[in-house]
Design a protein around this motif. Sequence first.
Motif, PDB file in Angstrom:
ATOM      1  N   HIS A 172       0.822  -1.223   0.000  1.00  0.00           N
ATOM      2  CA  HIS A 172       0.000   0.000   0.000  1.00  0.00           C
ATOM      3  C   HIS A 172       0.857   1.275   0.000  1.00  0.00           C
ATOM      4  O   HIS A 172       0.523   2.272   0.648  1.00  0.00           O
ATOM      5  CB  HIS A 172      -0.959   0.006   1.193  1.00  0.00           C
ATOM      6  N   MET A 173       1.940   1.222  -0.726  1.00  0.00           N
ATOM      7  CA  MET A 173       2.790   2.393  -0.901  1.00  0.00           C
ATOM      8  C   MET A 173       2.217   3.282  -1.998  1.00  0.00           C
ATOM      9  O   MET A 173       1.717   2.783  -3.008  1.00  0.00           O
ATOM     10  CB  MET A 173       4.229   1.975  -1.275  1.00  0.00           C
ATOM     11  N   THR A 174       2.306   4.587  -1.811  1.00  0.00           N
ATOM     12  CA  THR A 174       1.925   5.531  -2.856  1.00  0.00           C
ATOM     13  C   THR A 174       3.202   6.066  -3.499  1.00  0.00           C
ATOM     14  O   THR A 174       4.014   6.717  -2.838  1.00  0.00           O
ATOM     15  CB  THR A 174       1.101   6.705  -2.287  1.00  0.00           C
ATOM     16  N   ILE A 175       3.384   5.744  -4.771  1.00  0.00           N
ATOM     17  CA  ILE A 175       4.564   6.184  -5.510  1.00  0.00           C
ATOM     18  C   ILE A 175       4.246   7.543  -6.122  1.00  0.00           C
ATOM     19  O   ILE A 175       3.265   7.692  -6.851  1.00  0.00           O
ATOM     20  CB  ILE A 175       4.934   5.160  -6.600  1.00  0.00           C
ATOM     21  N   VAL A 176       5.066   8.549  -5.826  1.00  0.00           N
ATOM     22  CA  VAL A 176       4.716   9.928  -6.155  1.00  0.00           C
ATOM     23  C   VAL A 176       5.468  10.470  -7.359  1.00  0.00           C
ATOM     24  O   VAL A 176       4.865  10.945  -8.321  1.00  0.00           O
ATOM     25  CB  VAL A 176       4.937  10.842  -4.931  1.00  0.00           C
ATOM     26  N   SER A 209      18.510   6.732 -15.964  1.00  0.00           N
ATOM     27  CA  SER A 209      18.751   6.590 -14.527  1.00  0.00           C
ATOM     28  C   SER A 209      17.665   7.340 -13.781  1.00  0.00           C
ATOM     29  O   SER A 209      17.340   8.481 -14.126  1.00  0.00           O
ATOM     30  CB  SER A 209      20.126   7.158 -14.154  1.00  0.00           C
ATOM     31  N   SER A 210      17.093   6.711 -12.770  1.00  0.00           N
ATOM     32  CA  SER A 210      15.960   7.333 -12.069  1.00  0.00           C
ATOM     33  C   SER A 210      16.046   7.139 -10.568  1.00  0.00           C
ATOM     34  O   SER A 210      16.493   6.095 -10.073  1.00  0.00           O
ATOM     35  CB  SER A 210      14.636   6.763 -12.585  1.00  0.00           C
ATOM     36  N   GLN A 211      15.620   8.163  -9.844  1.00  0.00           N
ATOM     37  CA  GLN A 211      15.473   8.123  -8.394  1.00  0.00           C
ATOM     38  C   GLN A 211      13.992   8.339  -8.107  1.00  0.00           C
ATOM     39  O   GLN A 211      13.418   9.359  -8.492  1.00  0.00           O
ATOM     40  CB  GLN A 211      16.303   9.222  -7.728  1.00  0.00           C
ATOM     41  N   THR A 212      13.367   7.366  -7.430  1.00  0.00           N
ATOM     42  CA  THR A 212      11.920   7.387  -7.261  1.00  0.00           C
ATOM     43  C   THR A 212      11.540   7.515  -5.792  1.00  0.00           C
ATOM     44  O   THR A 212      12.141   6.867  -4.927  1.00  0.00           O
ATOM     45  CB  THR A 212      11.298   6.119  -7.873  1.00  0.00           C
ATOM     46  N   TYR A 213      10.504   8.350  -5.545  1.00  0.00           N
ATOM     47  CA  TYR A 213      10.108   8.709  -4.188  1.00  0.00           C
ATOM     48  C   TYR A 213       8.671   8.295  -3.903  1.00  0.00           C
ATOM     49  O   TYR A 213       7.828   8.277  -4.804  1.00  0.00           O
ATOM     50  CB  TYR A 213      10.229  10.224  -3.985  1.00  0.00           C
ATOM     51  N   ASN A 214       8.396   7.993  -2.630  1.00  0.00           N
ATOM     52  CA  ASN A 214       7.025   7.681  -2.226  1.00  0.00           C
ATOM     53  C   ASN A 214       6.383   8.883  -1.549  1.00  0.00           C
ATOM     54  O   ASN A 214       6.984   9.958  -1.449  1.00  0.00           O
ATOM     55  CB  ASN A 214       6.979   6.432  -1.332  1.00  0.00           C
ATOM     56  N   SER A 215       5.151   8.722  -1.084  1.00  0.00           N
ATOM     57  CA  SER A 215       4.386   9.838  -0.524  1.00  0.00           C
ATOM     58  C   SER A 215       4.937  10.325   0.813  1.00  0.00           C
ATOM     59  O   SER A 215       4.547  11.394   1.291  1.00  0.00           O
ATOM     60  CB  SER A 215       2.915   9.443  -0.366  1.00  0.00           C
TER      61      SER A 215
END
Length: 243
Positions: A172-176, A209-215
């Motif tokens: 239940h993670m929200t990927i922002v 290349s990517s850096q991805t953050y959650n809520s």
Amino acid sequence: MPKARYEHIYKDLKQKIEADVYAYQELLPSEHTLIQIYQCSRNTLRRAVGLLVNDGYVQTIQGKGVRSIYQPVAQTSFTIGEIESFHESAIRNGHRPLTKVVLFTEFEINEKQALYTGFPAGTSIYYIQRLHYLDDLPLILNHNYFLKESVPGLTKEIAEKSIYQYLEQTLHMTIVNSKRIMTVEKMTQIDEKYLKMNADDYNCMAVVSSQTYNSDGVMFEYTQSRHRPDYFRFYDNAVRKSV
């Protein structure tokens, strides 16, 4: 975090357009009709349509309505402005995806790795090498670094299906958001080995290349995707702002 109503409408309309329910150049049902179908307000519907406009799926025509301008491409095309998995992109374009895990391990980020991943030295991560196939052709070699504390229970089996589906539906993670850099880099021996490329024909790779953050504002993923240059395709739909 529950998704807003307009996001559900946007997703449903998008799927219908991709499935050719609303064919290329065809007008969608009228605004009044769509409001009745989705039992929503005019502002909610317009917000959903606005997202489709930004994605390049529809065009609003004054006095006529909303027209579908979506056309599937011959190969999987990734979006610049959205966070979309390989599996989602392949299905959207009508292709058959397959993912194989080449390596699945755990370690702590060292000083050198901290410089390019963005994770502090000493951070415990899952490191995964995944080979993505499209219609049985190996196209992308992913080097995934996932923050271990953010993705508990991650396994090789999950990684061969959909990590994002696991994050969103099970954890239940929200990927922002995701910050991306696109470069062209020299082909390595591992690229040549897994992507079945001939060094005489290709000597470079398209690299995202990517850096991805959650809520929660946590960077939970760093990924380097290495694409065969003959199948590399990213697109965006640019909208000119009024000056």
